[in-house]
Design an enzyme around this catalytic site. Structure first.
Site, PDB file in Angstrom:
ATOM      1  N   CYS A  29      -3.587  18.806   2.763  1.00 25.33           N
ATOM      2  CA  CYS A  29      -2.920  18.327   1.614  1.00 25.33           C
ATOM      3  C   CYS A  29      -3.030  19.411   0.393  1.00 25.33           C
ATOM      4  O   CYS A  29      -2.586  20.619   0.658  1.00 25.33           O
ATOM      5  CB  CYS A  29      -3.663  16.936   1.019  1.00 25.33           C
ATOM      6  SG  CYS A  29      -2.252  16.157  -0.263  1.00 25.33           S
ATOM      7  N   HIS A  64      -3.716  13.338   5.781  1.00 21.97           N
ATOM      8  CA  HIS A  64      -5.313  13.269   5.614  1.00 21.97           C
ATOM      9  C   HIS A  64      -6.077  12.616   6.915  1.00 21.97           C
ATOM     10  O   HIS A  64      -6.116  11.321   6.725  1.00 21.97           O
ATOM     11  CB  HIS A  64      -5.509  12.375   4.402  1.00 21.97           C
ATOM     12  CG  HIS A  64      -5.331  13.213   2.978  1.00 21.97           C
ATOM     13  ND1 HIS A  64      -6.084  13.705   2.047  1.00 21.97           N
ATOM     14  CD2 HIS A  64      -3.948  13.231   2.224  1.00 21.97           C
ATOM     15  CE1 HIS A  64      -5.599  14.332   1.296  1.00 21.97           C
ATOM     16  NE2 HIS A  64      -4.350  14.080   1.337  1.00 21.97           N
ATOM     17  N   GLU A  78      -8.871  12.954   7.444  1.00 22.75           N
ATOM     18  CA  GLU A  78     -10.261  12.408   7.145  1.00 22.75           C
ATOM     19  C   GLU A  78     -10.357  11.057   6.683  1.00 22.75           C
ATOM     20  O   GLU A  78     -11.299  10.478   6.449  1.00 22.75           O
ATOM     21  CB  GLU A  78     -10.759  13.507   6.043  1.00 22.75           C
ATOM     22  CG  GLU A  78     -10.294  13.010   4.569  1.00 22.75           C
ATOM     23  CD  GLU A  78      -9.221  13.870   4.385  1.00 22.75           C
ATOM     24  OE1 GLU A  78      -8.792  13.984   3.127  1.00 22.75           O
ATOM     25  OE2 GLU A  78      -8.196  14.343   5.147  1.00 22.75           O
TER      26      GLU A  78
END
Length: 229
Positions: A87, A196, A198
């Site tokens: 990002c 994302h 994660e």
């Protein structure tokens, strides 16, 4: 010894803790790196996480690219160190010249926050080997300036060289050219993507655990280094 993966924190970074958690989920050691410190602490790879570095003033990532830590990251990337930008991190890598193109305001000028399907277009990079080529993965997306833009010449080169790593499927959420969600450097060691991974490492807390493949892939990329160490 577990690989050591650095996670950078800038003023305004939001997702460094999540990125470090994902590194630990992949059985690697997460090492905190500070934006004002040029020392990479001997890490084997670096993650530039998401957030709003320096409040996104000027352009997203335009100030962060001048941080002392980024000078070291650019030098390390030139020597083959795996680097991942997520990002805002993707924006920073583009601003730093590690990846081509730029990220601009979403097509309809709205912040987009949703679970997004991606197709894996290249599973030969340092951050995508754990996926089957053509696999579709569900990863959260949250950005206001996630539209990937590049000249037609650059797009043709990225497509022709197989450097599009992830592509949006089921609708383009931000107006990115060629539905591009993530790209790689020429050597495949540097990857940037807007969604994302994660936030998709545990089915209990995310829409899936599809993001884990990104972090386990880095371990594959670092195995040759561990063998020769």
């Amino acid at each position: 010894m577990s690989p050591r993966i650095g996670v950078i924190t800038f003023p305004g970074t939001l997702d460094d803790v999540d990125a470090a958690r994902a590194v630990r989920y992949a059985d690697a050691e997460a090492v905190s790196l500070w934006h004002a410190d040029a020392d990479l602490k001997g890490v084997d790879a670096v993650i530039v996480p998401g957030g709003f570095s320096y409040g996104d003033y000027l352009r997203c990532g335009a100030i962060a690219r001048f941080a002392p830590v980024m000078t070291s990251v650019v030098e390390a990337a030139a020597k083959g160190m795996p680097v991942l930008g997520i990002c805002n991190g993707f924006q920073i890598l583009c601003e730093a010249g590690l990846l081509p193109g730029a990220l601009v305001r979403n097509e309809k000028l709205h912040f987009v926050c949703r679970d997004q399907w991606l197709r894996v277009e290249n599973n030969a990079t340092a951050w995508s080997t754990r996926y089957d080529q053509g696999a579709e993965v569900l990863i959260p997306l949250k950005s206001g300036e996630g539209g990937y833009m590049a000249s037609q010449e650059t797009l043709d080169r990225l497509e022709g060289e197989g450097r599009v790593v992830f592509r949006y499927v089921g609708g383009n959420p931000n107006g990115s050219r060629n539905d591009i969600a993530g790209i790689a450097s020429e050597n495949g060691r540097v990857v940037g993507l807007m969604p994302h991974p994660e936030h998709a490492i545990d089915a209990l807390t995310g829409p899936s655990d599809d993001g884990l493949g990104v972090f386990f892939s880095a371990l594959d990329a670092l195995k040759p280094l561990a063998t020769t160490a």
